[in-house]
Structures are given as structure tokens and as C-alpha cells.
Write a protein that holds these residues in place. Structure first.
Motif, PDB file in Angstrom:
ATOM      1  N   THR A   1      23.275 -21.253   1.304  1.00 40.85           N
ATOM      2  CA  THR A   1      23.843 -22.614   0.878  1.00 40.85           C
ATOM      3  C   THR A   1      24.307 -23.352   2.275  1.00 40.85           C
ATOM      4  OG1 THR A   1      25.957 -21.603   0.409  1.00 40.85           O
ATOM      5  CG2 THR A   1      24.462 -22.269  -1.564  1.00 40.85           C
ATOM      6  N   SER A   2      25.133 -22.379   3.224  1.00 39.07           N
ATOM      7  CA  SER A   2      25.720 -22.860   4.277  1.00 39.07           C
ATOM      8  C   SER A   2      24.813 -23.083   5.554  1.00 39.07           C
ATOM      9  CB  SER A   2      26.799 -22.145   4.713  1.00 39.07           C
ATOM     10  OG  SER A   2      27.841 -21.868   3.467  1.00 39.07           O
ATOM     11  N   ILE A   3      23.571 -22.138   5.320  1.00 41.48           N
ATOM     12  CA  ILE A   3      22.599 -22.265   6.694  1.00 41.48           C
ATOM     13  C   ILE A   3      23.307 -21.908   7.874  1.00 41.48           C
ATOM     14  CG2 ILE A   3      20.716 -23.499   7.693  1.00 41.48           C
ATOM     15  CD1 ILE A   3      20.756 -25.759   5.623  1.00 41.48           C
ATOM     16  N   THR A   4      24.119 -20.846   7.462  1.00 39.61           N
ATOM     17  CA  THR A   4      24.802 -20.117   8.796  1.00 39.61           C
ATOM     18  C   THR A   4      24.444 -18.611   8.642  1.00 39.61           C
ATOM     19  OG1 THR A   4      26.791 -19.678   7.285  1.00 39.61           O
ATOM     20  CG2 THR A   4      26.663 -21.967   8.486  1.00 39.61           C
ATOM     21  N   HIS A   5      25.088 -17.943   9.591  1.00 38.05           N
ATOM     22  CA  HIS A   5      24.847 -16.346   9.659  1.00 38.05           C
ATOM     23  C   HIS A   5      25.409 -15.771   8.396  1.00 38.05           C
ATOM     24  CE1 HIS A   5      28.727 -17.011  11.700  1.00 38.05           C
ATOM     25  NE2 HIS A   5      29.009 -15.598  11.420  1.00 38.05           N
ATOM     26  N   ILE A   6      25.129 -14.705   8.464  1.00 39.60           N
ATOM     27  CA  ILE A   6      25.362 -13.800   7.235  1.00 39.60           C
ATOM     28  C   ILE A   6      26.833 -13.281   7.725  1.00 39.60           C
ATOM     29  CG2 ILE A   6      25.534 -11.762   6.070  1.00 39.60           C
ATOM     30  CD1 ILE A   6      22.324 -12.158   6.102  1.00 39.60           C
ATOM     31  N   PRO A   7      28.057 -13.649   6.934  1.00 41.02           N
ATOM     32  CA  PRO A   7      29.420 -13.021   7.318  1.00 41.02           C
ATOM     33  C   PRO A   7      29.468 -11.639   7.294  1.00 41.02           C
ATOM     34  CG  PRO A   7      29.538 -13.532   4.933  1.00 41.02           C
ATOM     35  CD  PRO A   7      28.057 -13.961   5.483  1.00 41.02           C
ATOM     36  N   TRP A   8      29.063 -10.850   8.283  1.00 35.30           N
ATOM     37  CA  TRP A   8      29.090  -9.295   8.545  1.00 35.30           C
ATOM     38  C   TRP A   8      30.554  -8.766   8.711  1.00 35.30           C
ATOM     39  CZ3 TRP A   8      24.765  -7.242   7.362  1.00 35.30           C
ATOM     40  CH2 TRP A   8      23.664  -8.049   7.221  1.00 35.30           C
ATOM     41  N   GLN A   9      31.339  -9.761   9.111  1.00 36.61           N
ATOM     42  CA  GLN A   9      32.701  -9.034   9.328  1.00 36.61           C
ATOM     43  C   GLN A   9      33.266  -8.723   7.837  1.00 36.61           C
ATOM     44  OE1 GLN A   9      31.731 -12.254   9.686  1.00 36.61           O
ATOM     45  NE2 GLN A   9      33.332 -13.766   8.881  1.00 36.61           N
ATOM     46  N   LEU A  10      32.753  -9.086   6.907  1.00 34.46           N
ATOM     47  CA  LEU A  10      33.136  -8.686   5.520  1.00 34.46           C
ATOM     48  C   LEU A  10      32.434  -7.461   4.890  1.00 34.46           C
ATOM     49  CD1 LEU A  10      33.863 -11.976   3.718  1.00 34.46           C
ATOM     50  CD2 LEU A  10      35.543 -10.228   4.823  1.00 34.46           C
ATOM     51  N   SER A  11      31.615  -7.118   5.798  1.00 30.47           N
ATOM     52  CA  SER A  11      30.714  -5.902   5.178  1.00 30.47           C
ATOM     53  C   SER A  11      31.380  -4.501   5.044  1.00 30.47           C
ATOM     54  CB  SER A  11      29.398  -5.842   6.074  1.00 30.47           C
ATOM     55  OG  SER A  11      29.917  -5.497   7.399  1.00 30.47           O
ATOM     56  N   PHE A  12      32.658  -4.457   5.589  1.00 34.12           N
ATOM     57  CA  PHE A  12      33.307  -3.161   5.537  1.00 34.12           C
ATOM     58  C   PHE A  12      33.609  -2.958   3.879  1.00 34.12           C
ATOM     59  CE2 PHE A  12      36.780  -6.481   6.101  1.00 34.12           C
ATOM     60  CZ  PHE A  12      37.555  -6.048   5.215  1.00 34.12           C
ATOM     61  N   TRP A  13      33.759  -4.017   3.248  1.00 32.27           N
ATOM     62  CA  TRP A  13      34.030  -3.976   1.637  1.00 32.27           C
ATOM     63  C   TRP A  13      33.022  -3.415   1.012  1.00 32.27           C
ATOM     64  CZ3 TRP A  13      38.576  -4.143   0.291  1.00 32.27           C
ATOM     65  CH2 TRP A  13      39.655  -4.922   0.732  1.00 32.27           C
ATOM     66  N   MET A  14      31.829  -3.143   1.497  1.00 32.23           N
ATOM     67  CA  MET A  14      30.685  -2.405   0.935  1.00 32.23           C
ATOM     68  C   MET A  14      31.013  -0.655   1.104  1.00 32.23           C
ATOM     69  SD  MET A  14      27.285  -4.517   1.914  1.00 32.23           S
ATOM     70  CE  MET A  14      27.157  -6.035   1.612  1.00 32.23           C
ATOM     71  N   LEU A  15      31.574  -0.301   2.060  1.00 29.01           N
ATOM     72  CA  LEU A  15      31.879   0.977   2.300  1.00 29.01           C
ATOM     73  C   LEU A  15      32.992   1.461   1.821  1.00 29.01           C
ATOM     74  CD1 LEU A  15      30.458   3.313   3.328  1.00 29.01           C
ATOM     75  CD2 LEU A  15      31.446   2.841   5.752  1.00 29.01           C
ATOM     76  N   ILE A  16      34.303   0.865   2.169  1.00 26.87           N
ATOM     77  CA  ILE A  16      35.474   1.560   2.163  1.00 26.87           C
ATOM     78  C   ILE A  16      35.907   1.619   0.499  1.00 26.87           C
ATOM     79  CG2 ILE A  16      37.830   0.560   2.435  1.00 26.87           C
ATOM     80  CD1 ILE A  16      37.745   0.033   4.810  1.00 26.87           C
ATOM     81  N   PRO A  17      35.633   0.756  -0.401  1.00 26.98           N
ATOM     82  CA  PRO A  17      35.786   1.113  -1.662  1.00 26.98           C
ATOM     83  C   PRO A  17      35.537   2.189  -2.324  1.00 26.98           C
ATOM     84  CG  PRO A  17      35.444  -1.335  -1.495  1.00 26.98           C
ATOM     85  CD  PRO A  17      35.254  -0.741  -0.201  1.00 26.98           C
TER      86      PRO A  17
END
Length: 284
Positions: free
Chosen positions: A82-98
């Protein structure tokens, strides 16, 4: 058994330290990533995952974590499309830490449960063997008889006088008819606490009978020293009674019997116990 408990305790500590480390790392990464709204939403989702781990176990937790990861992937893809921007990889830590926090919490709680179970089993074993009274935390007749043998051997070897004091509640059968179940339990606990409070560290206290409350103390002393000790206990008992609003309106008092170990006339530990019980009849 001791090595197993020590290992569980170590794993519990490691799980706690790992959990705190991951939580601190998540807090730092939340600040650095900058997306406040999504970070707050993911934080609450992580707390929910931890609650699932704690209450339902590891399998439901893993399933919930996988669903959470899939939701994050969908959100990232949606933002990118929708935003035609880069994927917000800075939030990807939420995939691992929980999921790591869930595993650390599970390890911590499981080892804590194992330690609690071991303590319950040990307590149950002591109660079943009759060596430990569950309500008052006092040793019972089984331990008393075994310990008399040890005291008697000390008396034989080193000529140290050994005495026992038997303590009962005067006119208990009459009092029992006037007291509620709660008052009876309170009297049992109050008397036990009074005896433990006024005995020396090397004097051992026992509860020989719950139905007709009978306490015993083993002492390294002569009859004069035992008499002083029991007078001190009676004073402490009377003071506690005065302060107890549920019992101070009843005429409650102790009767005490003191017996000395005599290696020539006494052959078994029961001889000392029976002599002490017999002596309570003369405390009028």
C-alpha cells in the motif's frame, strides 16, 4: 534427589536471567525502531503470548507464536504494497523475541513447578511416615521414640542427664465439649507455638497426640532444670492465652509431667515416655 533439585533450581535461574535479558533487549529495540503504534500493539500481543505460555503450556504457546509471526508478515507485506516503500525490517525483531521469551518463561516455570512438586512429595513422605505433624510443624511420636534412643546413648556414654517433659491440657475432655473446631485448632497451634518459643535450641519438641493433645520435650538436663524449663513454658502459654480473644474466656491450663532417663531401670524409649505421661497425673 538433591542433585536433581539443584539442577532444576539452576535451570530456573537461567530461565529467569534469559527472560529478563530478552525483555530488556525488546525495550531497547522498541526505542530504536521508532514505530510507536506497532511497537505498543506487538508488546501487548507478546504479553498475551506469555500468558498463554504460563497458563496453557508450551504447545499452545508455540502455535500462538506462529500465528503472531504470520500476522506480522501480513502487516509488513500490506505496508509494502500500500505504501510502495521498503519493508519495515526494523520491526522484525518481534518475530523472534516473543517466541524466545515464551521458551525462557516456560523453562523457568517448569523448573519452579518441579521444585514445588519435590517439596510437596518430601512433605507428604514425612507426614506419611508419621515423623512430622502437618499443622504444627512438630515431630511426632515416631521421631520422639527414635530420638530418645539417641539421647539415651548420649547419657550412657557421657553421663549427661536426660529428661523428658510431657505436657497436656488440663481437663481437655471437658473443654472439648465447650469449644468449636476452630478453637480446638487454635489451642493446638497456640500451645505448640508457646512451647517452641520457650525451649532452648538444643531441646526438641514433639506432638505425640492430636486427639488428646499431648506434647513432649527432650532435654539434656536434670529434673531441676526440666522444672525450670516447664515453668517458663507455662508462663509463656498463659501470656499467649490472655492475648487470644477466642480462648481467654475459657479456664485453660497445662499439666506437666517430668521423667528422667534411668539406664538401669528403663530398657526401651517407651519406658521414658510412659513414665512422663504417668507423672502428669500428679500435677494437680
Amino acid at each position: 534427589m538433591e542433585n536433581h533439585d539443584a539442577k532444576n533450581s539452576l535451570y530456573e535461574d537461567i530461565g529467569l536471567l534469559l527472560f529478563l535479558t530478552l525483555f530488556s533487549a525488546a525495550a531497547i529495540l522498541m526505542v530504536l525502531s521508532g514505530n510507536i503504534l506497532l511497537n505498543v500493539i506487538y508488546l501487548f500481543c507478546t504479553i498475551l503470548l506469555l500468558m498463554i505460555t504460563y497458563f496453557f503450556g508450551i504447545l499452545p504457546s508455540l502455535i500462538a507464536n506462529i500465528i503472531f509471526i504470520c500476522i506480522q508478515v501480513v502487516i509488513m507485506v500490506y505496508q509494502y504494497v500500500t505504501s510502495i516503500t521498503h519493508i519495515p525490517w526494523q520491526l522484525s525483531f518481534w518475530m523472534l523475541i516473543p517466541i524466545l521469551m515464551s521458551l525462557a518463561l516456560y523453562s523457568m516455570t517448569q523448573n519452579q513447578v518441579a521444585l514445588q512438586k519435590a517439596n510437596r512429595e518430601l512433605r507428604t513422605t514425612l507426614v506419611e511416615r508419621g515423623a512430622f505433624d502437618e499443622q504444627t510443624n512438630l515431630r511426632t511420636t515416631v521421631a520422639y521414640i527414635e530420638d530418645i534412643a539417641v539421647f539415651a546413648e548420649t547419657n550412657r556414654r557421657f553421663k549427661i542427664p536426660v529428661a523428658t517433659a510431657i505436657i497436656k491440657i488440663r481437663y481437655f475432655n471437658d473443654l472439648k465439649r465447650m469449644m468449636s473446631a476452630q478453637q480446638l485448632r487454635q489451642l493446638l497451634q497456640l500451645t505448640s507455638d508457646a512451647i517452641k518459643e520457650k525451649t532452648r535450641n538444643n531441646d526438641i519438641t514433639y506432638l505425640l497426640d492430636n486427639e488428646d493433645p499431648t506434647w513432649a520435650i527432650l532435654l539434656y538436663t536434670d529434673d531441676k532444670g526440666a522444672d525450670i524449663a516447664t515453668k517458663r513454658i507455662e508462663e509463656g502459654f498463659e501470656k499467649r492465652l490472655e492475648e487470644d480473644s477466642s480462648l481467654n474466656n475459657l479456664a485453660i491450663s497445662m499439666k506437666v509431667g517430668i521423667a528422667l532417663w534411668n539406664g538401669e531401670t528403663m530398657k526401651t524409649p517407651y519406658d521414658l515416655m510412659n513414665e512422663g505421661i504417668h507423672e502428669t497425673q500428679y500435677d494437680v
